[in-house]
Scaffold this active site. Sequence first.
Site, PDB file in Angstrom:
ATOM      1  N   SER A 195      42.289  31.843  41.201  1.00 52.90           N
ATOM      2  CA  SER A 195      43.096  33.069  41.220  1.00 52.90           C
ATOM      3  C   SER A 195      43.529  33.379  42.640  1.00 52.90           C
ATOM      4  CB  SER A 195      42.286  34.253  40.669  1.00 52.90           C
ATOM      5  OG  SER A 195      42.986  35.469  40.863  1.00 52.90           O
ATOM      6  N   HIS A 196      44.563  34.175  42.748  1.00 48.37           N
ATOM      7  CA  HIS A 196      45.054  34.627  44.050  1.00 48.37           C
ATOM      8  C   HIS A 196      44.124  35.664  44.690  1.00 48.37           C
ATOM      9  CE1 HIS A 196      48.659  32.600  42.791  1.00 48.37           C
ATOM     10  NE2 HIS A 196      49.213  32.850  43.961  1.00 48.37           N
TER      11      HIS A 196
END
Length: 125
Positions: free
Chosen positions: A11-12
């Site tokens: 994920s970012h």
Amino acid sequence: MTNKYGILLVSHVEEITDGLLRLLKQVAGDVSIKTAGGTDDGEIGTNFEKISQVLNTFEEETILAFYDLGSAKMNLEMAMEYSDKEIKLYETAFIEGAYVAASLLQTDVDLEVIEEQLKPLVIKE
């Protein structure tokens, strides 16, 4: 219980992968689940090196990989090219896909069945 499969969450945002890991461990405590969230300096984003380093820590030979957004997929695909692991990349809703996979791995369901269960969660482009 040992699984032949591990799960990678990309994920970012590190807090997103950390939170999802907490959720998955509630239903899949015996499944190897690792995260590559955010950048090395704690910023929003993903990077090839961080994903590669996490992939190399898996004992399992086959990794089921889930991601949140497009550039996470791009960095994950690059890391896959340099890994000796078999990595299965799923383009599903991030949380729901990882949850289905983890809970079914916990109960030792065959990969073919897991992949069938993931089909309704695929994100269409």
